[in-house]
Design a protein around this motif. Structure first.
Motif: not given
Lengths: 128, 128, 128, 128, 128, 128
Positions: B111, D49, D52, D54-55, E30, E33, E37, E40, E75, F79-80, F92-93, F95-96, F99, F110-112, F114-115, F118
């Protein structure tokens, strides 16, 4: 077109690209780990994507080798080097494809691809 | 062969694959970020690896696109799609190469490659 | 500078980083899979990139280990851990480099790197 | 919370997810290659980790398998398939997770994951 | 040691590596978001892994740049180039690190790293 | 089953997971870059792989996010994450999940992720 027809087309193409014995052997190995995986590979990957007409099989083999060598996927690399030899690619074509991607995917990826190619070529020589 | 000769060969090849203006523009951008990087790309990547005789330039373009699309390297993907069009690959060849690697590198890699190809094709259409 | 001179410089550097026997052994393995691959690694990778003066060999070894461990390229990782030990990096430096990249490339990449380092260290201990 | 408490929590969680014997075996293997690596995995990865809330553990196992299979990290994939079976994931859940990522990470990544899963399932069958 | 102490140590180290303003800015980004995170990264990545004594901060910066450039994580690459300049690495060290990994991670990864480094260097020049 | 039926099933599933407008928009974008790509995604990825019964859609969304975040495929990640919110996964699911993969794919991946999450959450808030 229905899925069964694609499946048949994929099966024939796999036999052409691997020889009937190796095609059956690799399909059996897929079936054992997951019948759905076998189906998807035969029907969709072989019967649909590989069956597209625009690019010839030799070119498709070389671009596939480039992608899986770049990603370091060894099972697929082994299979695709074997198929390439039946798709009109000579040994040199395979070696040159791996040399061409050395500056792009790095020399280590090229090295691993060449080592696998050499193993396959040696086995073929010993069978003769 | 000495390095200066390779450099010259690489320069000519880049001009052929990009046109003189784009070749100068991309070389300038490399020079600004690192003169050594420019040298290595012109001398070694273009003047040596791309100058090998066994595979034709069109095939080399397609395998390179496959590798960099699989790895998600966008600057190189952009450049190699542009070069492919001057190396005898039609737009369909590029699209088909990206479709061929979809099952191997994943549809997301395909894609992103197709989106970049479309952007380049559109720009080319607007220039005409 | 001509390519032959680079080749000579690369050969000497490889011998320094691996010892003459291991250098010859790895070059032979490259030659068997592709003489061009051997040439490019000796001339360009060793004779040019590794021969640059700004960073010392120990630092170059550690950054190279970081890159190939992150990418999971095992043949190159094995070779570069061995070379690092001759380039002034102690075992702890190698272990700490791999721990440093754990949060960046993931613990699994670190784990695979540490497992390979330990295997190499054990072999070295048994030779003594 | 202090680090020692996290360590204890991580140790208990590892024992729950692997059984006491396998947990000790893998921790020993980590300790031998690097005591710090063992500490970080037990304290931070397991004790923080994975702890946690939640999941649920089954979902965490499946998303972890998806990530390490996509990246081709085999040591972690092996360990996480084993843990998944103790975290409430059935064999089918693991197979379906790998099939789900086939179009995203590519069929070769899926294939390697399925081959490893099958090996683990077979070993388990032979123990019974 | 408890986690709060690590957090404090990580916070000081981040301030040293980024300057107090940039450290606060990136921590804020951080936190927005995901507060976990941020925790950690400050506690474990900065307060533990980066705080290890064996390798100096300059070397840690260079190996980290090598890993994230190889993986194409932009990033983290941006942040680590900025931190490297405060950790005793000169601009040339960063450029040479990226050139060193070109044959290992490929020229495209090196190119993207150099382009980002140049952008950061230019911004710094304009502030002066 | 024939391919047309799969296509229909895939179309309905996409509409359910994205809403009719977004489903049409993304399909249009695929069609413009390659009608075959659209077909394969709707028919095979949505109509076949996503339509498998064993795992629920929420779990499938989370494992897919894990895989594409690990691989850094941004178009698919975007998309996902959007689809996950319609598949029963809370913010939260998501985000978790990100993480959870931080220690496996690295904090930068992870950072990318989460960004991007958000950004999508913020856009959704502004629409309300």
């Amino acid at each position: 077109m229905d899925v069964a027809k694609r499946m048949e087309r994929g099966q024939h193409l796999l036999e052409r690209m691997l020889g009937p014995e190796q095609a059956e052997a690799v399909r059996m190995s897929w079936r054992q780990i997951s019948p759905q995986f076998e189906e998807y590979v035969v029907e969709f990957v072989a019967g649909e994507v590989w069956s597209r007409a625009q690019l010839d099989l030799r070119t498709k083999s070389l671009v596939t080798i480039a992608a899986v060598a770049a990603l370091g996927r060894n099972l697929a690399l082994d299979l695709n080097i074997r198929m390439a030899l039946n798709n009109g690619a000579g040994r040199e074509d395979i070696v040159e494809t791996l040399l061409q991607i050395a500056p792009y995917a790095g020399f280590p990826a090229c090295w691993e691809g060449l080592a696998m190619a050499q193993k396959i070529f040696s086995e073929a020589d010993q069978k003769t």
